[in-house]
Design a protein around this motif. Structure first.
Motif, PDB file in Angstrom:
ATOM      1  N   ASP A 132       0.827  -1.202   0.000  1.00 18.24           N
ATOM      2  CA  ASP A 132       0.000   0.000   0.000  1.00 18.24           C
ATOM      3  C   ASP A 132       0.865   1.257   0.000  1.00 18.24           C
ATOM      4  O   ASP A 132       0.462   2.295  -0.522  1.00 18.24           O
ATOM      5  N   LYS A 184      -1.771  -0.875   7.110  1.00 15.76           N
ATOM      6  CA  LYS A 184      -1.431  -0.887   5.691  1.00 15.76           C
ATOM      7  C   LYS A 184      -0.097  -1.602   5.503  1.00 15.76           C
ATOM      8  O   LYS A 184       0.790  -1.519   6.367  1.00 15.76           O
ATOM      9  N   ASP A 252      -5.317   6.796   8.479  1.00 18.47           N
ATOM     10  CA  ASP A 252      -5.299   7.078   7.042  1.00 18.47           C
ATOM     11  C   ASP A 252      -5.486   8.559   6.760  1.00 18.47           C
ATOM     12  O   ASP A 252      -4.832   9.125   5.877  1.00 18.47           O
ATOM     13  N   ARG A 279       4.346  -2.849  -7.182  1.00 20.19           N
ATOM     14  CA  ARG A 279       3.760  -3.072  -5.881  1.00 20.19           C
ATOM     15  C   ARG A 279       3.185  -4.478  -5.794  1.00 20.19           C
ATOM     16  O   ARG A 279       2.479  -4.806  -4.892  1.00 20.19           O
TER      17      ARG A 279
END
Length: 279
Positions: A132, A184, A252, A279
């Motif tokens: 992420d 994350k 977040d 990723r």
């Protein structure tokens, strides 16, 4: 007075219990992400990897304790069972096949049993989940720098993190902190600009070497907000002890706001950044 004395005692007991629980929770919070005086255990784990290491280590301690007790029992048994007083005529036995087979097979079985959770832990550490967030960490003599790639809501900047000796805990605070979102998957790509360094974060359960000319990679997923401290763990020169690491795990929303603010606060990345795009 006699009828109220038990109530007073019970109230005092409840008050003492409450004070103990509050002090325990305060101590737990105070020890989050940093070492404590006279600490004998690991720091509070906040990632799955760190908890697995913690449980594995506890299991190894109990295994070692059990083996030590068993060996101590054998020694004491031999001391008393085969002493000169108990055996005026010494035995001439040279070997015992069953015992020799046992002390060969049992250690092998113990090692096999230990290897199963070991390989499971290594598989988790070396897996490559979709990230992420990606952060490039560069070790310098003697500070760290961080690069955040550009994303939709910010990023695209880099900054240095030097020791701030006025911050607490002593010698573990930095002037600029690495910031990541909670829950994350954060992928860390680590290298060095001069000599060997090592980026270590005990609460996350890992350390990774920073090697000039090489890009090492690791990942973590912190499940608890807070400020976590680490240090360079590779002897790298005169100010090796003054290379702290501070990571803030935030929500977040706070992370998205920090990314936006970072574009004006920190230097923009040039087009030669080596951060991997995959990723």
């Amino acid at each position: 007075m006699r009828t109220t004395q038990p109530k007073n005692r019970s109230s005092w007991g409840l008050a003492a219990l409450g004070a103990f629980l509050v002090s325990s929770s305060s101590a737990l919070a105070a020890g989050l992400g940093q070492p404590e005086p006279w600490q004998m255990d690991r720091q509070i784990p906040v990632t799955e990897n760190a908890r697995d290491i913690h449980h594995f280590e506890q299991g190894m301690h109990w295994l070692s304790f059990g083996i030590s007790l068993f060996v101590l029992g054998l020694i004491l048994y031999c001391v008393f069972r085969f002493s000169e007083k108990a055996n005026p005529t010494p035995s001439k036995t040279t070997h015992n096949t069953m015992i020799e087979v046992a002390w060969t097979i049992i250690p092998v079985l113990i090692l096999v049993a230990v290897s199963i959770p070991s390989f499971r832990l290594l598989r988790t550490q070396l897996s490559d989940p979709k990230a992420d967030v990606i952060v490039k960490v560069i070790g310098h003599a003697w500070y760290w720098s961080y690069e955040y790639p550009a994303v939709e809501n910010g990023g695209g900047f880099a900054f240095d993190a030097n020791i701030d000796e006025d911050k607490m805990p002593k010698l573990l605070g930095t002037d600029n902190d690495m910031v990541v979102p909670v829950n994350k998957i954060v992928k860390i790509q680590v290298t060095a600009a001069d000599v060997l360094h090592s980026w270590a974060m005990p609460s996350f359960g890992f350390k990774i070497d920073a090697i000039p000319g090489r890009l090492n990679q690791f990942w973590f997923k912190a499940d608890r907000e807070g400020t976590y401290h680490g240090q360079c763990s590779e002897l790298c020169g005169a100010r090796h002890a003054y290379m702290p690491i501070t990571v803030k795990v935030v929500s977040d929303e706070a992370y998205a706001q920090w990314l936006v603010e970072g574009k004006t606060k920190f230097a923009s990345l040039d087009g030669n950044s080596k951060i991997a795009a995959a990723r």
